[in-house]
Write a protein that holds these residues in place. Sequence first.
Motif, PDB file in Angstrom:
ATOM      1  N   LYS A 294      23.939 -21.412 -14.955  1.00  0.00           N
ATOM      2  CA  LYS A 294      22.888 -20.558 -15.092  1.00  0.00           C
ATOM      3  C   LYS A 294      21.768 -21.309 -15.801  1.00  0.00           C
TER       4      LYS A 294
ATOM      5  N   HIS B  44      16.279 -13.101 -13.031  1.00  0.00           N
ATOM      6  CA  HIS B  44      16.522 -13.472 -14.404  1.00  0.00           C
ATOM      7  C   HIS B  44      15.700 -14.931 -14.330  1.00  0.00           C
TER       8      HIS B  44
ATOM      9  N   GLU C  36      12.583 -16.067 -16.766  1.00  0.00           N
ATOM     10  CA  GLU C  36      12.632 -17.303 -17.638  1.00  0.00           C
ATOM     11  C   GLU C  36      11.555 -18.316 -17.395  1.00  0.00           C
TER      12      GLU C  36
END
Length: 216
Positions: free
Chosen positions: A32, A191, A195
């Motif tokens: 990730k 996500h 970000e």
Amino acid sequence: MSGIETLYPFLYEDGSDLDTVLAEVRRSTEEKAAEIVALRESLSDAMAGDLVACAKRVASSVIGGGRLYAFGNGGSCTDAQDLAQLCMRPPHGARPVPATCLTGDVAALTALANDVGFEVVFARQLAAFGRSGDVAVGFSTSGGSANVLAAFAEARRAGMVTVGFAGYGGGSMAEAGTVDHLFTVPSASVHRIQEAQTTVYHVLWELLQRALDGRL
């Protein structure tokens, strides 16, 4: 498999020992982290020119007495709050910029949501406070949040500069024709989108500071 099991399947596999689980957690985390680094780097070239142009336009608005209004829902709300806070109370040596987050007045937010409808909670506030030359900054990971789109339509009617942050392909925000400067993070992960949006609006703020000082 559903819910959290689809995100971390190795936690639910029969017979997994602790070392295996920890190894998978590390691999997943590193994967990730690599994804967001690669995404942020890909945006630096793609958005550079648009970010400079946007910063100059926002700076012109601020110098002319304009105010920045930020808004969004959920995680996008926290981004809007962060941007407004950064503008109003910047690090030492930076120039403050008049800014308001439209989710800050809980009484107004809940009154509009209860008495009229949640889709107008941002648009009605812009109708009341926004003036020509002000700046409206909206965040939506999908690009399709109805209340954000309504706010942009109201901002355009009022003659405000509009700045949007979206994900995926930009959604309805890219099609509405009411956003002057649209920054779309091309990802299917909420996500990663949020970000990366954090990075983009912080870069925009830094460029805004340069523009206000005549260094851009």
